[in-house]
Design a protein around this motif. Structure first.
Motif, PDB file in Angstrom:
ATOM      1  N   VAL A 117       6.916  17.726  -4.136  1.00 51.33           N
ATOM      2  CA  VAL A 117       7.641  16.726  -3.530  1.00 51.33           C
ATOM      3  C   VAL A 117       8.162  15.540  -3.986  1.00 51.33           C
ATOM      4  N   VAL A 118       7.521  15.184  -5.195  1.00 50.17           N
ATOM      5  CA  VAL A 118       8.130  14.183  -6.046  1.00 50.17           C
ATOM      6  C   VAL A 118       9.422  14.620  -6.340  1.00 50.17           C
ATOM      7  N   VAL A 119       9.880  15.874  -7.003  1.00 49.23           N
ATOM      8  CA  VAL A 119      10.983  16.279  -7.385  1.00 49.23           C
ATOM      9  C   VAL A 119      12.088  16.294  -6.298  1.00 49.23           C
ATOM     10  N   THR A 120      11.610  16.912  -5.290  1.00 47.40           N
ATOM     11  CA  THR A 120      12.743  17.057  -4.186  1.00 47.40           C
ATOM     12  C   THR A 120      13.099  15.724  -3.668  1.00 47.40           C
ATOM     13  N   SER A 121      11.983  14.847  -3.619  1.00 45.42           N
ATOM     14  CA  SER A 121      12.345  13.181  -2.827  1.00 45.42           C
ATOM     15  C   SER A 121      13.211  12.730  -3.990  1.00 45.42           C
ATOM     16  N   ARG A 122      13.317  12.712  -5.224  1.00 50.48           N
ATOM     17  CA  ARG A 122      14.081  12.052  -6.535  1.00 50.48           C
ATOM     18  C   ARG A 122      15.312  12.665  -6.178  1.00 50.48           C
ATOM     19  N   MET A 123      15.500  13.938  -5.773  1.00 48.63           N
ATOM     20  CA  MET A 123      16.792  14.798  -5.868  1.00 48.63           C
ATOM     21  C   MET A 123      17.364  14.213  -4.544  1.00 48.63           C
ATOM     22  N   TRP A 124      16.780  13.790  -3.583  1.00 43.31           N
ATOM     23  CA  TRP A 124      17.511  13.282  -2.233  1.00 43.31           C
ATOM     24  C   TRP A 124      17.768  11.847  -2.318  1.00 43.31           C
ATOM     25  N   VAL A 125      16.935  11.225  -3.235  1.00 42.56           N
ATOM     26  CA  VAL A 125      17.423   9.752  -3.320  1.00 42.56           C
ATOM     27  C   VAL A 125      18.821   9.761  -3.899  1.00 42.56           C
ATOM     28  N   GLN A 230       2.738  12.628   7.677  1.00 35.39           N
ATOM     29  CA  GLN A 230       3.788  12.517   6.631  1.00 35.39           C
ATOM     30  C   GLN A 230       3.495  11.217   5.784  1.00 35.39           C
ATOM     31  N   MET A 231       3.635  11.310   4.459  1.00 36.19           N
ATOM     32  CA  MET A 231       3.273  10.246   3.592  1.00 36.19           C
ATOM     33  C   MET A 231       4.291  10.231   2.225  1.00 36.19           C
ATOM     34  N   GLU A 232       3.892  11.569   1.543  1.00 33.34           N
ATOM     35  CA  GLU A 232       4.624  11.361   0.043  1.00 33.34           C
ATOM     36  C   GLU A 232       6.232  11.252   0.175  1.00 33.34           C
ATOM     37  N   THR A 233       6.808  11.817   1.084  1.00 35.34           N
ATOM     38  CA  THR A 233       8.225  11.816   1.107  1.00 35.34           C
ATOM     39  C   THR A 233       8.726  10.360   1.200  1.00 35.34           C
ATOM     40  N   VAL A 234       7.785   9.502   2.414  1.00 28.62           N
ATOM     41  CA  VAL A 234       8.118   8.290   3.021  1.00 28.62           C
ATOM     42  C   VAL A 234       8.107   7.363   1.676  1.00 28.62           C
ATOM     43  N   THR A 238      11.584   5.630   0.427  1.00 30.14           N
ATOM     44  CA  THR A 238      11.897   4.488   0.984  1.00 30.14           C
ATOM     45  C   THR A 238      10.840   3.338   1.228  1.00 30.14           C
ATOM     46  N   ASN A 239       9.678   3.928   1.071  1.00 33.53           N
ATOM     47  CA  ASN A 239       8.261   3.083   1.338  1.00 33.53           C
ATOM     48  C   ASN A 239       8.337   2.411   2.585  1.00 33.53           C
ATOM     49  N   GLY A 241      10.610   1.276   4.111  1.00 32.42           N
ATOM     50  CA  GLY A 241      11.782   0.369   4.328  1.00 32.42           C
ATOM     51  C   GLY A 241      13.017   0.812   4.840  1.00 32.42           C
ATOM     52  N   PRO A 242      13.935   0.035   5.076  1.00 36.01           N
ATOM     53  CA  PRO A 242      13.965  -1.517   4.926  1.00 36.01           C
ATOM     54  C   PRO A 242      13.123  -2.168   5.926  1.00 36.01           C
ATOM     55  N   GLY A 243      12.396  -2.980   5.747  1.00 36.36           N
ATOM     56  CA  GLY A 243      11.316  -3.492   6.724  1.00 36.36           C
ATOM     57  C   GLY A 243      10.431  -2.789   6.978  1.00 36.36           C
ATOM     58  N   ASP A 244      10.195  -2.308   8.320  1.00 35.06           N
ATOM     59  CA  ASP A 244       9.397  -1.152   8.706  1.00 35.06           C
ATOM     60  C   ASP A 244      10.208   0.001   9.393  1.00 35.06           C
ATOM     61  N   ALA A 245      11.459   0.094   9.135  1.00 36.62           N
ATOM     62  CA  ALA A 245      12.357   0.835   9.913  1.00 36.62           C
ATOM     63  C   ALA A 245      12.110   2.280   9.702  1.00 36.62           C
ATOM     64  N   SER A 246      11.524   2.653   8.578  1.00 37.58           N
ATOM     65  CA  SER A 246      11.259   4.342   8.242  1.00 37.58           C
ATOM     66  C   SER A 246       9.519   4.453   8.340  1.00 37.58           C
ATOM     67  N   GLN A 247       9.009   3.285   8.491  1.00 34.89           N
ATOM     68  CA  GLN A 247       7.455   3.665   8.231  1.00 34.89           C
ATOM     69  C   GLN A 247       6.895   4.738   8.878  1.00 34.89           C
ATOM     70  N   PHE A 248       5.907   5.302   8.271  1.00 33.67           N
ATOM     71  CA  PHE A 248       4.951   6.354   9.016  1.00 33.67           C
ATOM     72  C   PHE A 248       3.501   6.076   8.919  1.00 33.67           C
ATOM     73  N   LEU A 249       2.730   6.503   9.758  1.00 28.26           N
ATOM     74  CA  LEU A 249       1.312   6.041   9.969  1.00 28.26           C
ATOM     75  C   LEU A 249       0.807   6.328   8.647  1.00 28.26           C
ATOM     76  N   ALA A 250       0.501   7.162   7.825  1.00 30.36           N
ATOM     77  CA  ALA A 250      -0.378   7.575   6.803  1.00 30.36           C
ATOM     78  C   ALA A 250       0.219   6.523   5.672  1.00 30.36           C
TER      79      ALA A 250
END
Lengths: 295, 440
Positions: A117-125, A230-234, A238-239, A241-250
Motif C-alpha cells: 500500500v505504501v508504494v501504491t499510495s506514493r504512486m498515486w500522490v 481504512q487507514m493506511e491509504t488515508v 492526506t492524513n 486533511g485538508p482539515g478533516d475533509a478526508s478523515q476516516f475512523l481508524a
C-alpha cells in the motif's frame, strides 16, 4: 476412549488452552478497551475514571468522528455500487476471453493487490500532483485543462481522490473473487438456458447473478469491513486533511491516541467503532438472507 | 604390566582428563561471563533516520567514536522519522520499556507529561558545568526546578531562497510582506512555485501564522496571552495575521496542493530549484553541504529574515526561536549511568557543538561563536548573523505551549484556514473554543 472423551473434566482440560487464548487475546483487550474508554488516560501516568464522559463527547460534540464515519460509509457505498459492478463485468469478460489472454488479464488486474500500500499510495500522490502529476497532464493533453484540480490538496476533491485510490487498490481482489465464483457455475446451466431460448444479457441476469449471490455477499462484506477500517491509504496520502475533509475512523482514532495523547478518548472511539461495524454487519446479514442453490 | 595395573592406570588417566576438562569448562565459563558482564548495551532512540547527512550524520559519528573509545559499550540505534518516532515513543511509554537514551522535543506538549510522570532521569546542573548551555535554553527541559534533558540545537525560522531564480526573473529578495506577495505573483507567472511548504504536516502552517502575528503586532507574548486569557476571537492583530495568511494563499504564494505536501516533498521541490523560496527552520543549514543536492542548488541557496509587514509593529529581527530537539536518559534504565555518560560525551561542547558547527551540519544549542573558523558556508554565516541580531525571540511556539490535544486541534484549524474551509473569523472563534477546553 469414549469414556475418557465424555468426561467433563477431560473436555474442560482440552478446551482450556483455546479458552485461555481467547480470553487473554480477545476478550480481555476488549474489556480493557471499554474500561480505558471510560478514563482520561493520556498514555502516560495513571488513568482517571470519568465514566461515560468520552462517549457523550464523541456522540454529541465530536463532528470529526461523525465525518469520519460518514466518509467510511461513502467509501463502502463506492465499493458496492461502483467498484463491484465494474469488477463483476470485468470478471465475466475475462472468463469469456479464455486461453492465454485470460491468464494475462487476470494477472494484470491483480497487480495492484500484490504491491504494498505504501508504494501504491506514493504512486498515486505523484499521479495526483498538480505540477508534474500524470492526471493533470492527461487532462491537458485531452484539452480538458478546465478539469485540472489540486486533487489531494483541495477540500472539494480530497475525499473523492482518496476513494478512487482505495477502489483501485482493492479492484483486483473484488475481481478475483467474482472470477472464482464464475468458474464455479456449471456450463450446462448456460447450455440448457440457451436451448430454452435465453440469450445475451438474460443469461447473466437470470443465471450468473442469482448464482453468484453468495459470492456477492462475501465480496460485499469484505468491502464494507475494508472501508470501515481504512487507514493506511488515508494516512499516507492526506492524513485526513485538508482539515478533516478526508478523515476516516481508524486514522482519526490513531491521531487521537498518538498525536493528541488522548488514549482514553481513542479507546472510546474504538468501542463505538466496533459497535458501528457490528451494526453494519447485522444490517447486511438481514439484507442478504441465506439462500441455498443446488445445481 | 598386569591387566589389573593397566586398568588402574587407564582409569586414573580418564578421571584426570575428565577433571581437567570440567575445570577448564568452568574456568572458560567464568572468563566468558566476566567478559560479558563488562559489555554494556545502550538502546538509543533517535528521530534522525538519515545517518549520512545533517544531524543524523553527526549523531552517528559521535556514537561510533564513543563505541571506539569504549569497546565494551554497544549502542543500538533505532532511528525513525518525526511522526513515526512520536508514535513509537508512545508505545514505549505505554509498555514501560523506555530506551536508555531517547530524543525529546523540549516543548510542554511533548516533554512535560514525560517529565511529570518521571520517565526521564535527572541531570544535575554540576554535570553540565562548562558545557555552554544558557539557562534560557534549558527552560523547556526543566520541571519543578530539575533538569531532565539537554537541547541539541538552536532552532529559528527563516526564509531560504534561491539566488539564481531571483536573479533570473529579476525579483527583489522580499523584505516586506507586500514584496513577498509581488514576488509570488512573478514566480507564479513563470511557472515556478513561489514558496515550498509542507502543509500536510500542519505544524509549519501554525508556525507561519505565529510569524505573521509577531510581524503584525510586534509582541512575542501576544498570541500566548490571548490563548491563556481565552480572548482570541476579537483580537484584531490575530485576525489581521489570519487574513495575511489567506492572502498569501490567494496570490498562489505556495506550491500547488501544498496542503498535501509532506516535509520531503517540499524540501525536494526547493532543492530541485522548482521553488524560489522555502519557509523552514535553521536546522536545514546542512542543505548547503548535502551531498544529495546538486551543485547548482548549493551555489544558489541563501537565507534571509522573514519579511516585515508594512503598518505592522514587528521588526525583521523579531524572530521565532526555541530549543526544540534534545536528549534525555530513561529514569528506569538498567544502564542509567552508562547512558548518562554517553549523553554527556555527545553533548560536550567539543563534540556536538564544535564538530556539528564546523562540518556545517547543525546550529548547536550551545554557544558556537568560539568554534567559528571563517570557512563557514553562506548559510552558516547568514544564520549566525540572523540569530545574533535577534531583538526578541518567541520561545516554544504557540501550538506547542499547551496540551498535546491543543497542538493537534490548533494545527488542524490552521490547515483548514489555508484550505479555505473556514474563514479567518471562524478560525479565531474555533481557537478560542479550543482554548476554553484545553487551557486551564
Amino acid at each position: 476412549m469414549h469414556k475418557v472423551l465424555s468426561d467433563k473434566r477431560t473436555i474442560l482440560l482440552l478446551v482450556l488452552p483455546g479458552l485461555l487464548i481467547y480470553t487473554f487475546a480477545i476478550l480481555f483487550p476488549i474489556i480493557l478497551s471499554v474500561y480505558l474508554g471510560m478514563t482520561d488516560w493520556s498514555g502516560i501516568g495513571r488513568p482517571n475514571f470519568i465514566g461515560l464522559e468520552n462517549f457523550k463527547k464523541i456522540i454529541f460534540t465530536d463532528t470529526t468522528f461523525w465525518k469520519s464515519l460518514r466518509n467510511a460509509i461513502l467509501l463502502a457505498l463506492a465499493y458496492v455500487f461502483v467498484q463491484h459492478p465494474i469488477a463483476l463485468a470485468f470478471a465475466i469478460l475475462i472468463d469469456k476471453v479464455g486461453g492465454r489472454a485470460e491468464k494475462i488479464f487476470r494477472t494484470i488486474f491483480f497487480i495492484p493487490c500484490v504491491i504494498p500500500v505504501v508504494v501504491t499510495s506514493r504512486m498515486w500522490v505523484s499521479l495526483y500532483d498538480p505540477q508534474y502529476g500524470l492526471i493533470n497532464k492527461i487532462l491537458d493533453f485531452l484539452r480538458l485543462g478546465f478539469l485540472k484540480q489540486q486533487w489531494l490538496g483541495d477540500m472539494k476533491t480530497a475525499l473523492i481522490s482518496v476513494i478512487i485510490i482505495c477502489m483501485w487498490q482493492g479492484f483486483g481482489w473484488a475481481l478475483l473473487i467474482y472470477y472464482a465464483g464464475l468458474k464455479g457455475i456449471p456450463e450446462e446451466l448456460y447450455e440448457a438456458a440457451r436451448i430454452d431460448g435465453a440469450t445475451g444479457v438474460k443469461l447473466y441476469t437470470k443465471i450468473t447473478v442469482p448464482l453468484l449471490k453468495p459470492v456477492i455477499k462475501v465480496n460485499f462484506t469484505i468491502a464494507i469491513i475494508y472501508a470501515l477500517k481504512q487507514m493506511e491509504t488515508v494516512y499516507l496520502t492526506t492524513n485526513g486533511g485538508p482539515g478533516d475533509a478526508s478523515q476516516f475512523l481508524a486514522n482519526y482514532l490513531y491521531i487521537r491516541a498518538f498525536n493528541s495523547y488522548q488514549y482514553g478518548y481513542a479507546n472510546a472511539i474504538s468501542v463505538l467503532f466496533v459497535i458501528a461495524c457490528l451494526a453494519v454487519n447485522i444490517l447486511f446479514q438481514k439484507i442478504f438472507k441465506p439462500e441455498n442453490y443446488e445445481f | 604390566m598386569s591387566k589389573k595395573a593397566l586398568k588402574v592406570v587407564v582409569s586414573i588417566v580418564v578421571i584426570a582428563a575428565l577433571i581437567v576438562s570440567v575445570f577448564g569448562l568452568i574456568q572458560g565459563n567464568l572468563t566468558a561471563s566476566a567478559s560479558t558482564k563488562k559489555t554494556v548495551k545502550i538502546k538509543f532512540l533517535s528521530n534522525l533516520p538519515d545517518r549520512t547527512s545533517n544531524q543524523g550524520k553527526l549523531e552517528q559519528m559521535l556514537i561510533d567514536s564513543y563505541m571506539k573509545a569504549n569497546p565494551n559499550v554497544k549502542i543500538e540505534v533505532e532511528a525513525l522519522q518525526d511522526e513515526p518516532y512520536k508514535q513509537k515513543f508512545k508505545v514505549y511509554v505505554a509498555t514501560n520499556q523506555m530506551p536508555d537514551i531517547f530524543m525529546v522535543w523540549g516543548q510542554p506538549s511533548f516533554f512535560l507529561p514525560v517529565m511529570k510522570a518521571g520517565y526521564a532521569a535527572e541531570i544535575k546542573l554540576d554535570q553540565i558545568k562548562g558545557y555552554g548551555f544558557k539557562t534560557s535554553s534549558l527552560k523547556d527541559f526543566m520541571y519543578n526546578g530539575k533538569l531532565y534533558g539537554l537541547p541539541r540545537n538552536t532552532d529559528f525560522m527563516v526564509l531560504y531562497y534561491n539566488k539564481g531564480l531571483f536573479n533570473k526573473y529579476k525579483v527583489k529578495v522580499p523584505t516586506t510582506f507586500n514584496e513577498l506577495l509581488n514576488a509570488a505573483k512573478v514566480f507564479r507567472k513563470n511557472g515556478i512555485a513561489p514558496i515550498a511548504i509542507n502543509g500536510k504536516d500542519k505544524w509549519i502552517l501554525a508556525i507561519l501564522y505565529q510569524e505573521l502575528v509577531v510581524k503584525e503586532g510586534g509582541d512575542q507574548k501576544l498570541i500566548y496571552d490571548a490563548i491563556s486569557k481565552k480572548s482570541v476571537a476579537k483580537n484584531q492583530i490575530l485576525l489581521k495575521a489570519a487574513k495575511d495568511l489567506v492572502n498569501l494563499v490567494n496570490v498562489g504564494g505556495f506550491q500547488d496542493a501544498f496542503v498535501a505536501a509532506d516535509y520531503g516533498a517540499a524540501n525536494n521541490l526547493f532543492a530541485q530549484e522548482k521553488a524560489a523560496m522555502y519557509y523552514m527552520g535553521s536546522w536545514e543549514v546542512g542543505m548547503a553541504t548535502n551531498p544529495n543536492f546538486s551543485e547548482s542548488f548549493k551555489k544558489n541557496v541563501d537565507v534571509t529574515y522573514f519579511p516585515t509587514i508594512t503598518g505592522g509593529k514587528g521588526k525583521k529581527t523579531d524572530i521565532l526561536a526555541w530549543h526544540g530537539g534534545g536528549y534525555a536518559v530513561s529514569a528506569s534504565s538498567k544502564v542509567k549511568n552508562e547512558a548518562m555518560k554517553l549523553l554527556l560525551y555527545m553533548m560536550h561542547p567539543t563534540r556536538w557543538a564544535k564538530i556539528g558547527w564546523q562540518q556545517g551540519l547543525v546550529v548547536p544549542g550551545q554557544s558556537w561563536d568560539k568554534f567559528m573558523t571563517g570557512k563557514e558556508t553562506v548559510l552558516q554565516k547568514k544564520l549566525t548573523q540572523i540569530f545574533s541580531s535577534a531583538t526578541s525571540v518567541s520561545g516554544t511556539v504557540w501550538q506547542d505551549a499547551f496540551t498535546p490535544n491543543f497542538k493537534t486541534e490548533a494545527e488542524t484549524l490552521c490547515q483548514m484556514l489555508v484550505a479555505k474551509a473556514i474563514t479567518p473569523e471562524k478560525f479565531l472563534a474555533k481557537i478560542e473554543e479550543l482554548a476554553k477546553l484545553e487551557v486551564k
